[in-house]
Design an enzyme around this catalytic site. Structure first.
Site, PDB file in Angstrom:
ATOM      1  N   CYS A  61       0.852  -1.173   0.000  1.00  0.00           N
ATOM      2  CA  CYS A  61       0.000   0.000   0.000  1.00  0.00           C
ATOM      3  C   CYS A  61       0.899   1.238   0.000  1.00  0.00           C
ATOM      4  O   CYS A  61       2.049   1.200   0.442  1.00  0.00           O
ATOM      5  CB  CYS A  61      -0.885  -0.021   1.247  1.00  0.00           C
ATOM      6  SG  CYS A  61      -1.990   1.403   1.363  1.00  0.00           S
ATOM      7  N   ASP A 117       0.653   3.689   1.794  1.00  0.00           N
ATOM      8  CA  ASP A 117       0.755   4.117   3.187  1.00  0.00           C
ATOM      9  C   ASP A 117       2.212   4.163   3.661  1.00  0.00           C
ATOM     10  O   ASP A 117       2.953   3.209   3.487  1.00  0.00           O
ATOM     11  CB  ASP A 117      -0.045   3.094   4.011  1.00  0.00           C
ATOM     12  CG  ASP A 117      -0.288   3.543   5.428  1.00  0.00           C
ATOM     13  OD1 ASP A 117       0.692   3.863   6.124  1.00  0.00           O
ATOM     14  OD2 ASP A 117      -1.459   3.579   5.832  1.00  0.00           O
ATOM     15  N   HIS A 123      -2.379  -4.362   4.468  1.00  0.00           N
ATOM     16  CA  HIS A 123      -1.999  -4.131   5.861  1.00  0.00           C
ATOM     17  C   HIS A 123      -3.211  -3.924   6.752  1.00  0.00           C
ATOM     18  O   HIS A 123      -4.312  -3.652   6.276  1.00  0.00           O
ATOM     19  CB  HIS A 123      -1.038  -2.946   5.978  1.00  0.00           C
ATOM     20  CG  HIS A 123      -1.644  -1.632   5.584  1.00  0.00           C
ATOM     21  ND1 HIS A 123      -2.077  -0.705   6.496  1.00  0.00           N
ATOM     22  CD2 HIS A 123      -1.895  -1.098   4.362  1.00  0.00           C
ATOM     23  CE1 HIS A 123      -2.555   0.353   5.844  1.00  0.00           C
ATOM     24  NE2 HIS A 123      -2.460   0.140   4.550  1.00  0.00           N
ATOM     25  N   CYS A 173      -6.203  -0.062   6.577  1.00  0.00           N
ATOM     26  CA  CYS A 173      -5.928   0.576   5.296  1.00  0.00           C
ATOM     27  C   CYS A 173      -7.029   1.584   4.963  1.00  0.00           C
ATOM     28  O   CYS A 173      -8.201   1.216   4.831  1.00  0.00           O
ATOM     29  CB  CYS A 173      -5.851  -0.489   4.205  1.00  0.00           C
ATOM     30  SG  CYS A 173      -5.459   0.217   2.598  1.00  0.00           S
TER      31      CYS A 173
END
Lengths: 524, 524
Positions: A181, A183, A248, A259
């Site tokens: 991701c 992130d 995640h 997420c």
């Protein structure tokens, strides 16, 4: 000792220098400089290290020396950012002195190791010091410093990584293409969580929700496949391409720290990633023939403490959302065992998991190369779990976002570290708008609400072997920069978005060179 | 007879039904339906056919039967568009009748062959007839009709094309990737100007100024190269990929009807295209190894009468802006000769041109396969020159733009005809903005200043063999449509831009299906 008490003790000892709380996320918490000997915690602060009283969380399979070196590296890199706010505050305090510019430069040089733009200092007497511009300058300059120190910084641990290109080749993989991701909490994935040596054959392309672009992935696959077939990959004849998707979740705050793209719905995160992997395999098989599909692996990351769910492929290479091993469990189960016994236990658990729900019985077990990789990944991750136990109190104190800037375009592979930056892999903002929007939303909380601009670095690679490639990469960077600025006009109008461009050569003649700093294009 | 007098005569004969002048370019000139036997013109109306008095412009190497069939095809396709304005005027004239909707539908069905949207007719009594919406509907519907009739329409001439896939394979080319300028005047290039059979191995990717994207081309090349190496191209073992760049100019109006992207600067047009070809070759060689580069060919099109400048590669495959043969000259020089003598003369002129300026002597001549292709292309183009002589008075009466709509995305290969549409090859508007802007500028003159919207068709291909491919193509189309609409907000606000989406399957289960007409996605 509970967390609050421990923090209080650290503050009293002077090891904890921050004074901020987690919500002041643009500032940085200094971790204690010693390696504490952690004992089992009755309060369950760390789910992996939930063992008998008096026992130490020191696993026989963990590379404690590597952990120490990685921790030194982490402190070094974070140290380049940590002092920015304090230094700027100190500079602000002397802005009305007659020798201000000189004193400011000395402060910056002493504490941060680089100079500030002279004109910002010289103009301060007219309309005050432009703290926003200085802050953004420092974020990028500290990052650039880290890039420039990559070789020296990484030398102590790079050769000690558990999963080397040679090991991957022995497992049968010439290239590993990883989509975590976007992130920031996943940006330390390769060297820290996977203990995999970053190198040119490890592609890192982050997308919000790990929702990678199937057609773009087919292009990367075709490029490597063509190199392989034309002898461009030594030993590649019998090897395959491996795609890993990493979703995640947060085990302690599953409803708000999972997420964002999947609205913290873990089920949706895992099933979406699995579906995307299937699509990629089918697309390649239907286009280039049966057997062409790459190997795939599905991995879940618990961002609380960097443990993994490794989903096990079957004999056909298909992964299943519900058939996995959990490395936090493996750590707990094997922490008291000898290295040999722990390895045997992990192998047994992996083999048991293959038969979970009787599902694989009809489908057969994964191949030997994939099994070796899964076992190695599980074992390597035990070191990261213990790294978090020893160096981050068993669970990251900042569970959420804490990135320094947004990187859009292609990730630099020089600095990979948790929450260092939010990374959106994109060729165009038109395609990557969702990823950029998530990033801007995160930084609206981190920076804008404190009056600080969102620093955005547009970064692309080029090949110095291909004439015109650098010019084209620069054009691409300019186009993406313009598109980002035109997507967020309200931020731009308020000087709350600062976008810069950098280029790197795949063959290392330039590393993340900021374009306006570069010598004119001549010579490239 | 000069052009003005000829036009007057045609008007008087009733063969010319338009009544418009060339500036009213959204309406359409009906070409005379007979095949005039053109004689030499003392006033130089056609530079190719400038021969002795009394001599007929009938070249021994021209396929007159093919020309007739192509002309029939052109009339059929143009006929589907030609009556739109008159029909809508007739419908407008009865809009206050009590049985208006019924009469309008009958008129549309009789004259255009399809129905109009009922709700537009039913609502006319409230706020008048929405002529803009009807006009745009008809443009798209007539195009869709042409797509649906592709097989029947093309059957008479498709098998008679001079340059077939088999011939290309014999010359050593498995794939031909052509980038003309996006200019609508080049959209008949493949079947008309080149007399090349449109098929799946002929890629057509138009860019403003023929300035194709090197990285995107590398991806297309790699895709085919991979198919070739894995046996996906029968006979491909010893064949190569051929890239052709086609710039354009206007011999009669070189300063205002040349390539808009290059500001009608012919020197810049040819040198830019040559440079882009060089970049592509070098990029592939440096990435995939010496010898990997595709063959390239540089061609210039005189949009006045569809003659070509074919630039001759040397032994290394390098093209030169100043070493070419001009097919208008070849036509003039050989029109009185027998087929055999004409062929020999053309071959001699090509071989002489290879030594132009003594340049090639050190570099060697092009290979035998390329020479065969160049000779075939030159010969095939003689037919198109004569087509323009016989069916378009030797020089197109509308020298400039006269397109019906803009196609953005991937070109449909079903209908390829001069000035049928302006085509911008793009994946994203962010990358293709320059191409879209040129198109919008052209249609501001053609449509907007007459109060008509710019019709934009966003078209993409998908593969029915790859699950999810159609959904992803639809997503891409929606994204591009939204990006186009957001790039031209002033036009959208005034209802002067109408964007629709269509998808085609590479394996022909759907051909240019307008998305809102398609049955729901189920089943794909």
């Amino acid at each position: 000792m509970n967390t609050q008490k421990r923090m209080a003790a650290l503050r009293a000892s002077g090891a904890y220098l921050g004074g901020q709380d987690a919500s002041q996320a643009h500032q940085h918490i200094m971790r204690p400089a010693f390696r504490p000997a952690f004992h089992a915690q009755a309060d369950g602060g760390n789910p992996a290290c939930n063992i008998g009283a008096g026992q130490r969380c020191e696993h026989a399979l963990v590379d404690a020396e590597l952990n120490q070196r990685l921790y030194d590296y982490e402190r070094t890199v974070r140290g380049r950012f940590r002092g920015i706010v304090d230094t700027l505050k100190a500079i602000s305090a002397v802005q009305h002195e007659s020798d201000f510019a000189e004193r400011a430069q000395r402060l910056a040089q002493d504490r941060l190791g680089y100079a500030l733009p002279q004109e910002l200092l010289d103009d301060a007497w007219v309309s005050g010091l432009d703290m926003r511009a200085l802050h953004t300058h420092c974020i990028f300059q500290s990052f650039k410093n880290s890039v420039d120190h990559t070789d020296a910084d990484q030398a102590p641990w790079l050769d000690r990584m558990a999963i080397t290109p040679e090991f991957l080749a022995a497992c049968g993989y010439h290239t590993v293409d990883i989509t975590p991701c976007a992130d920031g909490r996943l940006q330390g994935l390769v060297p820290f969580v996977f203990r995999m040596a970053p190198n040119r054959n490890v592609y890192l392309k982050a997308y919000a929700g790990a929702m990678f672009d199937v057609e773009a992935d087919m292009i990367d696959w075709a490029h490597r496949e063509l190199e392989r077939l034309t002898g461009g990959i030594p030993g590649g004849e019998s090897q395959n391409y491996l795609k890993i998707a990493v979703y995640h979740f947060s085990s302690s705050h599953s409803h708000d720290q999972g997420c964002a793209f999947h609205a913290s719905n873990d089920k949706q995160a895992v099933e979406s990633a699995k579906q995307r992997l299937d699509e990629l395999r089918v697309a390649i098989e239907r286009t280039y023939g049966v057997g062409a599909a790459p190997a795939v692996l599905l991995v879940g990351l618990d961002t609380d403490h960097d443990s993994l769910r490794i989903h096990l492929p079957d004999a056909d290479g298909d992964v299943n959302p519900y058939r996995y091993v959990d490395t936090a469990e493996l750590y707990r189960e094997t922490v008291a065992l000898s290295a040999q016994a722990a390895r045997a236990h992990i192998a047994q658990r992996v083999d048991e998991a293959q038969h979970m729900d009787g599902w694989a019985q009809g489908r057969g077990n994964m191949d030997a190369g994939m099994r070796s990789l899964v076992l190695a990944l599980a074992e390597a991750n035990l070191s990261q779990i213990e790294f978090v136990i020893h160096h981050h109190q068993g669970r990251y104190s900042v569970l959420g976002h804490d990135e320094e800037f947004i990187c859009a375009g292609e990730a630099t592979h020089y600095v990979q570290m948790r929450n260092k930056y939010y990374f959106a892999h994109l060729d165009t903002v038109e395609e990557g708008a969702a990823d950029m929007d998530v990033g801007i939303k995160i930084f609206t909380g981190l920076n804008v609400r404190h009056g600080l601009p969102v620093p955005v670095l547009v970064h692309f690679y080029y090949s110095s072997r291909v004439p015109g490639s650098r010019d084209r990469a620069l054009k691409r960077a300019k186009r993406v920069k313009a598109a980002i600025e035109s997507r967020y006009p309200a931020l731009v109008a308020r000087n709350l978005l600062t976008c810069r461009m950098a280029l790197s050569d795949r063959f290392d003649t330039e590393r993340c060179v900021f374009v306006d700093e570069a010598v004119a294009d001549a010579g490239h």
